[in-house]
Design an enzyme around this catalytic site. Structure first.
Site, PDB file in Angstrom:
ATOM      1  N   ASP A  65       0.819  -1.218   0.000  1.00  0.00           N
ATOM      2  CA  ASP A  65       0.000   0.000   0.000  1.00  0.00           C
ATOM      3  C   ASP A  65       0.848   1.260   0.000  1.00  0.00           C
ATOM      4  O   ASP A  65       2.065   1.210   0.232  1.00  0.00           O
ATOM      5  CB  ASP A  65      -0.964  -0.019   1.203  1.00  0.00           C
TER       6      ASP A  65
ATOM      7  N   GLU B 105      -9.744  -1.993   5.404  1.00  0.00           N
ATOM      8  CA  GLU B 105     -10.384  -1.710   6.680  1.00  0.00           C
ATOM      9  C   GLU B 105     -11.598  -2.628   6.863  1.00  0.00           C
ATOM     10  O   GLU B 105     -12.081  -3.232   5.893  1.00  0.00           O
ATOM     11  CB  GLU B 105     -10.828  -0.242   6.706  1.00  0.00           C
TER      12      GLU B 105
ATOM     13  N   HIS C 298      -7.400  -4.803  10.411  1.00  0.00           N
ATOM     14  CA  HIS C 298      -7.135  -4.579   8.975  1.00  0.00           C
ATOM     15  C   HIS C 298      -5.837  -5.256   8.551  1.00  0.00           C
ATOM     16  O   HIS C 298      -4.943  -5.489   9.371  1.00  0.00           O
ATOM     17  CB  HIS C 298      -7.152  -3.083   8.618  1.00  0.00           C
TER      18      HIS C 298
ATOM     19  N   ASN D 123      -7.538  -2.815  14.511  1.00  0.00           N
ATOM     20  CA  ASN D 123      -8.949  -3.086  14.166  1.00  0.00           C
ATOM     21  C   ASN D 123      -9.086  -4.307  13.242  1.00  0.00           C
ATOM     22  O   ASN D 123     -10.156  -4.552  12.687  1.00  0.00           O
ATOM     23  CB  ASN D 123      -9.594  -1.851  13.515  1.00  0.00           C
TER      24      ASN D 123
END
Ligand code: PGA
Length: 241
Positions: free
Chosen positions: A67, A142, A137, A135
């Site tokens: 990314d 996400e 991800h 979280n």
């Protein structure tokens, strides 16, 4: 999923290096899927040390990174392309022409995603290194990202912006969007190596290993991968023991 629990970050990094070294030894022209973030820095340090001490060569290796922040490129020290050069590529004998990452500054962001997807179709990762977000991800996928997703632009969640703000002068400087490989691109890797350390990752690690396979916890898709190894320290493993 194979789970290796280590006593601390250093041991996690050494185990991760052993797995990476095996791939490169068996296939000197391997395609390495690489990740940024604090977690894999120790792995990269071990790769550099081994390169210096044992001469392991990366001349024929290709890399694909997960990314990149939208709007940043190598001229920004917060960009992921800068991170990869600073933490790994500048210290081994890799040909920068063989390293790939989304172009954060691409004028046409959709076209850039299409270019990256086409590239990923031609070079399958022999190994994909991953960290995990608090979280759940993986890369910038996400919670709620479809399992069938390929490279796309994402709006970062508040929790990710907050987690990543420690690396910027202020939270306002954290880009709000990023390019990311999709979950399908990640699952296409022949082998997955996911790393986690610290108590703030324990809940995400539980979701990764023992939780329901659900798009609400993107990392949970890895339960379906035929060759996935998690290496994590005791703190991150707290809820799976
Ligand atoms: P970290 O990030 O390695 O900096 O904890 C991991 C991630 O968000 O994927």
């Amino acid at each position: 999923m194979k789970v290796i629990i280590t006593k601390d970050y250093n041991e996690m990094s050494e185990k991760a290096f052993e797995i990476m070294a095996e791939v490169v030894k068996n296939k000197p022209d391997a395609v390495l899927g690489l990740a940024t973030g604090s977690t894999p820095i120790g792995l990269y340090k071990n790769m550099i040390k081994d390169h210096n001490e044992n001469g392991t060569s990366y001349k024929a290796v290709k890399t694909v990174n997960l990314d990149e922040y939208a709007g940043l490129d190598v001229t920004s020290d917060q960009s992921y392309v800068y991170f990869m050069r600073d933490n790994l590529f500048n210290h081994i004998d890799i040909d920068l022409a063989n390293t790939n990452i989304e172009n954060g500054k691409a004028a046409d962001r959709k076209a850039e995603c299409a270019r990256y997807n086409a590239l990923l179709e031609t070079i399958q990762q022999d190994i994909q290194v991953l960290g995990i977000g608090s979280n759940g991800h993986i890369a910038f996928n996400e919670p709620g990202t479809p399992f069938g997703s390929v490279t796309h632009i994402v709006d970062l969640t508040e929790s990710t912006i907050k987690d990543n703000s420690r690396l910027f002068k202020s939270i306002d400087e954290v880009p709000r969007q990023a390019f990311t490989m999709g979950l399908k691109n990640i699952m296409n890797a022949k082998k997955i190596l996911i790393l986690a350390n610290g108590a703030n990752k324990a809940k995400a690690v539980f979701g990764l290993v023992k939780g329901e396979v659900t798009e609400n916890v993107p990392a949970s898709i890895l339960q379906l991968h035929p060759d996935c190894t998690l290496v994590c320290d005791e703190a991150a493993a707290e809820l799976i023991r």
